[in-house]
Write a protein that holds these residues in place. Structure first.
Motif, PDB file in Angstrom:
ATOM      1  N   PHE A 100      30.466 -93.689 -33.822  1.00  0.00           N
ATOM      2  CA  PHE A 100      30.459 -92.273 -34.160  1.00  0.00           C
ATOM      3  C   PHE A 100      31.773 -91.666 -33.711  1.00  0.00           C
ATOM      4  CE2 PHE A 100      26.130 -93.610 -33.392  1.00  0.00           C
ATOM      5  CZ  PHE A 100      25.437 -93.082 -34.449  1.00  0.00           C
ATOM      6  N   VAL A 101      32.214 -90.662 -34.429  1.00  0.00           N
ATOM      7  CA  VAL A 101      33.458 -89.999 -34.089  1.00  0.00           C
ATOM      8  C   VAL A 101      33.338 -88.526 -34.455  1.00  0.00           C
ATOM      9  CG1 VAL A 101      34.585 -90.545 -36.290  1.00  0.00           C
ATOM     10  CG2 VAL A 101      35.975 -90.127 -34.269  1.00  0.00           C
ATOM     11  N   ARG A 102      33.989 -87.704 -33.657  1.00  0.00           N
ATOM     12  CA  ARG A 102      34.123 -86.286 -34.001  1.00  0.00           C
ATOM     13  C   ARG A 102      35.603 -85.972 -33.957  1.00  0.00           C
ATOM     14  NH1 ARG A 102      31.212 -81.496 -30.724  1.00  0.00           N
ATOM     15  NH2 ARG A 102      29.977 -83.315 -30.214  1.00  0.00           N
ATOM     16  N   LEU A 103      36.199 -85.772 -35.109  1.00  0.00           N
ATOM     17  CA  LEU A 103      37.629 -85.456 -35.189  1.00  0.00           C
ATOM     18  C   LEU A 103      37.804 -83.963 -35.355  1.00  0.00           C
ATOM     19  CD1 LEU A 103      38.845 -88.286 -37.598  1.00  0.00           C
ATOM     20  CD2 LEU A 103      39.080 -88.184 -35.122  1.00  0.00           C
ATOM     21  N   ARG A 104      38.777 -83.424 -34.638  1.00  0.00           N
ATOM     22  CA  ARG A 104      39.046 -81.983 -34.749  1.00  0.00           C
ATOM     23  C   ARG A 104      40.469 -81.768 -35.140  1.00  0.00           C
ATOM     24  NH1 ARG A 104      34.878 -79.247 -31.259  1.00  0.00           N
ATOM     25  NH2 ARG A 104      33.705 -80.993 -30.486  1.00  0.00           N
TER      26      ARG A 104
END
Length: 139
Positions: free
Chosen positions: A135-139
């Motif tokens: 899982f990844v959360r890119l901002r």
């Protein structure tokens, strides 16, 4: 290409690093040089490849170095690619973390990335027999 390529643990000066990040088109890093400088300084390990003193590439590892070593920012200037420098950077960057259970990386889906990392012993998470999820959360 004149001299031999030297790969060793080294945090390059910001000006040198910016030239390499710019050469590979990683503008997210070059737009904020202060952030890049903090990232390099906060890494567990940074290794650099140089020929005749000129920075050709670098790789860095982040994490705790005990249970996870996260390989980050493996980059080689386009005019020096295809010489095995990337492989040497990865091997040298991860050398102190050989016993660390989780050696992880996240990378773009650029052509050649999969073959490069698989040749170094990495498995794409969707193909791993342990049925892992990433899982990844890119901002």
């Amino acid at each position: 290409m004149s001299g031999d390529v030297q790969v060793r643990a080294e945090v390059p000066v910001l000006a040198d690093a910016l030239v390499v990040y710019d050469a590979v088109g990683w503008s997210a890093y070059t737009q904020d040089p202060t952030l890049l400088e903090r990232a390099l300084a906060g890494s567990l390990r940074v290794v650099a490849a140089r020929r005749d003193g000129e920075l050709l590439g670098l790789a860095r590892v982040v994490g705790d170095g005990a249970v996870i070593a996260y390989l980050q920012d493996v980059l080689v200037r386009p005019d020096a690619q295809g010489e095995g420098i990337g492989r040497r950077l990865v091997e040298e960057a991860l050398a102190p973390f050989a016993a660390v259970r989780q050696q992880v990386l996240l990378t773009d889906a650029e052509p050649g990335q999969r073959a490069f990392y698989e040749a170094l012993g990495f498995t794409e998470v969707r193909d791993h027999p342990a049925e892992l999820r990433a899982f990844v959360r890119l901002r």
